[in-house]
Design a protein around this motif. Structure first.
Motif, PDB file in Angstrom:
ATOM      1  N   ARG A  50      23.669  38.641 -42.331  1.00 26.97           N
ATOM      2  CA  ARG A  50      22.902  38.910 -41.118  1.00 26.97           C
ATOM      3  C   ARG A  50      23.874  39.314 -40.022  1.00 26.97           C
ATOM      4  O   ARG A  50      24.926  38.696 -39.866  1.00 26.97           O
ATOM      5  CB  ARG A  50      22.190  37.618 -40.716  1.00 26.97           C
ATOM      6  CG  ARG A  50      21.288  37.704 -39.499  1.00 26.97           C
ATOM      7  CD  ARG A  50      20.607  36.349 -39.351  1.00 26.97           C
ATOM      8  NE  ARG A  50      19.812  36.208 -38.169  1.00 26.97           N
ATOM      9  CZ  ARG A  50      18.479  36.043 -38.186  1.00 26.97           C
ATOM     10  NH1 ARG A  50      17.832  36.061 -39.332  1.00 26.97           N
ATOM     11  NH2 ARG A  50      17.820  35.861 -37.075  1.00 26.97           N
ATOM     12  N   ASP A  54      22.006  39.019 -34.209  1.00 27.83           N
ATOM     13  CA  ASP A  54      20.615  38.580 -34.428  1.00 27.83           C
ATOM     14  C   ASP A  54      20.550  37.055 -34.325  1.00 27.83           C
ATOM     15  O   ASP A  54      20.950  36.350 -35.247  1.00 27.83           O
ATOM     16  CB  ASP A  54      20.163  39.048 -35.814  1.00 27.83           C
ATOM     17  CG  ASP A  54      18.669  38.836 -36.036  1.00 27.83           C
ATOM     18  OD1 ASP A  54      17.973  38.441 -35.079  1.00 27.83           O
ATOM     19  OD2 ASP A  54      18.204  39.068 -37.164  1.00 27.83           O
ATOM     20  N   PRO A  55      20.048  36.522 -33.206  1.00 23.09           N
ATOM     21  CA  PRO A  55      20.112  35.073 -32.965  1.00 23.09           C
ATOM     22  C   PRO A  55      19.227  34.263 -33.912  1.00 23.09           C
ATOM     23  O   PRO A  55      18.256  34.762 -34.457  1.00 23.09           O
ATOM     24  CB  PRO A  55      19.611  34.936 -31.526  1.00 23.09           C
ATOM     25  CG  PRO A  55      18.805  36.161 -31.271  1.00 23.09           C
ATOM     26  CD  PRO A  55      19.406  37.252 -32.103  1.00 23.09           C
ATOM     27  N   THR A 109      19.621  32.018 -23.726  1.00 19.03           N
ATOM     28  CA  THR A 109      18.402  31.345 -24.182  1.00 19.03           C
ATOM     29  C   THR A 109      18.556  30.973 -25.658  1.00 19.03           C
ATOM     30  O   THR A 109      19.372  31.555 -26.363  1.00 19.03           O
ATOM     31  CB  THR A 109      17.191  32.291 -24.064  1.00 19.03           C
ATOM     32  OG1 THR A 109      17.526  33.526 -24.698  1.00 19.03           O
ATOM     33  CG2 THR A 109      16.807  32.528 -22.615  1.00 19.03           C
ATOM     34  N   ALA A 111      16.139  29.962 -29.227  1.00 19.42           N
ATOM     35  CA  ALA A 111      14.809  29.906 -29.849  1.00 19.42           C
ATOM     36  C   ALA A 111      14.644  28.525 -30.489  1.00 19.42           C
ATOM     37  O   ALA A 111      15.495  28.108 -31.272  1.00 19.42           O
ATOM     38  CB  ALA A 111      14.701  30.998 -30.917  1.00 19.42           C
ATOM     39  N   PRO A 134      17.564  30.604 -40.100  1.00 20.37           N
ATOM     40  CA  PRO A 134      16.793  31.845 -40.254  1.00 20.37           C
ATOM     41  C   PRO A 134      16.107  31.803 -41.609  1.00 20.37           C
ATOM     42  O   PRO A 134      16.332  30.874 -42.392  1.00 20.37           O
ATOM     43  CB  PRO A 134      17.883  32.922 -40.240  1.00 20.37           C
ATOM     44  CG  PRO A 134      19.064  32.252 -40.857  1.00 20.37           C
ATOM     45  CD  PRO A 134      18.970  30.783 -40.485  1.00 20.37           C
ATOM     46  N   ILE A 175       6.778  34.009 -31.980  1.00 19.19           N
ATOM     47  CA  ILE A 175       7.856  33.768 -31.006  1.00 19.19           C
ATOM     48  C   ILE A 175       7.372  34.132 -29.606  1.00 19.19           C
ATOM     49  O   ILE A 175       6.847  35.233 -29.386  1.00 19.19           O
ATOM     50  CB  ILE A 175       9.111  34.594 -31.353  1.00 19.19           C
ATOM     51  CG1 ILE A 175       9.609  34.245 -32.757  1.00 19.19           C
ATOM     52  CG2 ILE A 175      10.207  34.361 -30.315  1.00 19.19           C
ATOM     53  CD1 ILE A 175      10.866  34.984 -33.190  1.00 19.19           C
ATOM     54  N   ARG A 187       7.135  38.044 -31.255  1.00 15.64           N
ATOM     55  CA  ARG A 187       6.833  38.292 -32.668  1.00 15.64           C
ATOM     56  C   ARG A 187       5.503  37.629 -32.965  1.00 15.64           C
ATOM     57  O   ARG A 187       5.305  36.462 -32.659  1.00 15.64           O
ATOM     58  CB  ARG A 187       7.922  37.695 -33.569  1.00 15.64           C
ATOM     59  CG  ARG A 187       7.585  37.812 -35.062  1.00 15.64           C
ATOM     60  CD  ARG A 187       8.730  37.388 -35.958  1.00 15.64           C
ATOM     61  NE  ARG A 187       8.884  35.955 -36.012  1.00 15.64           N
ATOM     62  CZ  ARG A 187       9.887  35.333 -36.641  1.00 15.64           C
ATOM     63  NH1 ARG A 187      10.823  36.034 -37.240  1.00 15.64           N
ATOM     64  NH2 ARG A 187       9.947  34.017 -36.659  1.00 15.64           N
ATOM     65  N   GLY A 217      14.940  41.122 -35.714  1.00 13.82           N
ATOM     66  CA  GLY A 217      13.629  40.669 -36.175  1.00 13.82           C
ATOM     67  C   GLY A 217      12.518  41.513 -35.584  1.00 13.82           C
ATOM     68  O   GLY A 217      11.382  41.514 -36.064  1.00 13.82           O
TER      69      GLY A 217
HETATM   70  P1  AMP Z   1      14.139  34.473 -38.277  1.00 19.42           P
HETATM   71  O1  AMP Z   1      14.897  35.514 -39.018  1.00 19.42           O
HETATM   72  O2  AMP Z   1      12.738  34.298 -38.762  1.00 19.42           O
HETATM   73  O3  AMP Z   1      14.865  33.203 -38.095  1.00 19.42           O
HETATM   74  O4  AMP Z   1      13.899  35.021 -36.802  1.00 19.42           O
HETATM   75  C1  AMP Z   1      14.796  34.898 -35.788  1.00 19.42           C
HETATM   76  C2  AMP Z   1      14.317  35.815 -34.714  1.00 19.42           C
HETATM   77  O5  AMP Z   1      14.064  35.052 -33.537  1.00 19.42           O
HETATM   78  C3  AMP Z   1      15.354  36.830 -34.263  1.00 19.42           C
HETATM   79  O6  AMP Z   1      15.388  37.957 -35.101  1.00 19.42           O
HETATM   80  C4  AMP Z   1      14.853  37.165 -32.860  1.00 19.42           C
HETATM   81  O7  AMP Z   1      13.841  38.140 -32.939  1.00 19.42           O
HETATM   82  C5  AMP Z   1      14.246  35.853 -32.399  1.00 19.42           C
HETATM   83  N1  AMP Z   1      15.140  35.143 -31.472  1.00 19.42           N
HETATM   84  C6  AMP Z   1      15.976  34.134 -31.754  1.00 19.42           C
HETATM   85  N2  AMP Z   1      16.621  33.705 -30.659  1.00 19.42           N
HETATM   86  C7  AMP Z   1      16.210  34.474 -29.651  1.00 19.42           C
HETATM   87  C8  AMP Z   1      16.511  34.531 -28.257  1.00 19.42           C
HETATM   88  N3  AMP Z   1      17.372  33.704 -27.695  1.00 19.42           N
HETATM   89  N4  AMP Z   1      15.875  35.466 -27.527  1.00 19.42           N
HETATM   90  C9  AMP Z   1      14.979  36.307 -28.096  1.00 19.42           C
HETATM   91  N5  AMP Z   1      14.650  36.300 -29.404  1.00 19.42           N
HETATM   92  C10 AMP Z   1      15.255  35.401 -30.173  1.00 19.42           C
END
Ligand code: AMP
Ligand code: MG
Length: 319
Positions: A50, A54-55, A109, A111, A134, A175, A187, A217
């Protein structure tokens, strides 16, 4: 091959030494590591391939644990958390310094979410630190909803898969971020737009972007199987693809009786059931070495919106 089991203490042992393991949630399986440990976080990015920009989503055992790691908890966030946690809802909140920048790709920030799965909630209570996780799949591919999906793709790279059975919701979390007075869905996912709006009123949707996504994402071609997928009217597409080895992914109707290259998401026309079956069906079709997958959109309400979002992304052209 990873060991597959239900042993919380074994899982904890791996996490305590900065290893990553797969964990079940109600949405999809996650690739989890100690959220406060940069060595573990690096391993997550490496195993998934990854990109570091990508957070990750941090998983907690309760709303009160989340509050120890964020600087602000807006009133609307609190309302949503109280209504939907534990559950398929992720909130983007201002982070405290204790959350490593590596987790948030340098954003201020983070998530956060409290997942609704008994094994993982128990694990989160046992380890005491949050888990960054993730989805447990190679970057850009369809998310896993069964332990064997994880084994097939990441089994060589991780030691342990905590087996919690089939994911009940089957689609990633919704999200939501907070921008002054605006509440924005970044999302579409396991909590529907209608359910969110019942709690906080009208929200904005900013979930589908080709250029300048906030994170991958949100890329239009994320969540894709390897086989080409086209969306439209199934009968019309079947005619257009005559002579090709095609598979069918339909919502409710069986188009060709007795054809094993065809998956129906919900015979009862239930969008929740369709969401729970979506990624499994895509994986099965992807394993058939087809030329193309023909798919139709589902009704645009409830989890149907999130299903259509994933199908549209899976069909988006890749270079
Ligand atoms: P996943 O792959 O399902 O864990 O999705 C993680 C997704 O969360 C990322 O691809 C971002 O779209 C979203 N996300 C995580 N942290 C943040 C953040 N601090 N600000 C905006 N979006 C975030
Ligand atoms: Mg993912």
């Amino acid at each position: 091959m990873a060991i597959v089991g239900k042993d919380i203490l074994r899982a904890k042992e791996f996490l305590d030494i900065s290893e990553v393991i797969a964990i079940p949630t109600e949405t999809v399986y996650g690739l989890a590591g100690n959220c406060l440990d940069t060595k573990a976080i690096t391993r997550i990015f490496e195993a998934k391939q990854r990109p570091y920009f990508d957070p990750l989503i941090a998983h907690f055992s309760s709303i009160s644990q989340v509050k120890k790691f964020v600087r602000e908890f807006p009133e609307s966030a609190e309302k949503l958390a109280k209504k939907f946690w534990p559950g398929p809802l992720t909130l983007i909140l201002k982070k405290k310094d204790i959350i490593p920048d590596l987790v948030t790709s340098g954003l201020d920030t983070v998530a956060v979410r409290v997942p609704n799965h008994p094994l993982t909630l128990k694990l989160l209570k046992t380890v005491k630190y949050p888990l960054a996780a993730p989805s447990a799949n190679p970057f850009g591919y369809v998310s896993p909803t069964e332990a064997f999906h994880v084994q097939a793709q990441l089994g060589e790279q991780i030691d342990y898969i905590l087996d919690g059975g089939s994911c009940q919701v089957g689609i990633e979390s919704t999200i939501i971020s907070f921008n002054n007075r605006d509440i924005v869905i970044n999302r579409l996912g396991g909590v529907s737009l209608e359910e969110v709006e019942k709690v906080v009123g009208k929200v904005k949707i900013n979930a589908f972007s080709n250029s300048k996504p906030m994170a991958p994402g949100m890329l239009s071609n994320h969540y894709a199987p390897l086989t080409k997928i086209v969306i439209g009217d199934i009968e019309k597409l079947a005619k257009e693809n005559e002579g090709m080895n095609y598979g069918i992914l339909s919502f409710q109707k069986m188009y060709i009786k007795g054809d094993s290259r065809q998956y129906v998401l919900s015979e009862d026309g239930d969008v929740n059931e369709a969401a729970a079956n979506l990624f499994s069906a895509l994986r099965k079709l992807d394993n058939l070495e087809l030329d193309v997958i023909i798919a139709e959109l589902v009704p645009e309400y409830g989890l149907g919106r999130a299903i259509n979002d994933r199908l549209t992304r899976a069909a988006a052209k890749r270079d």
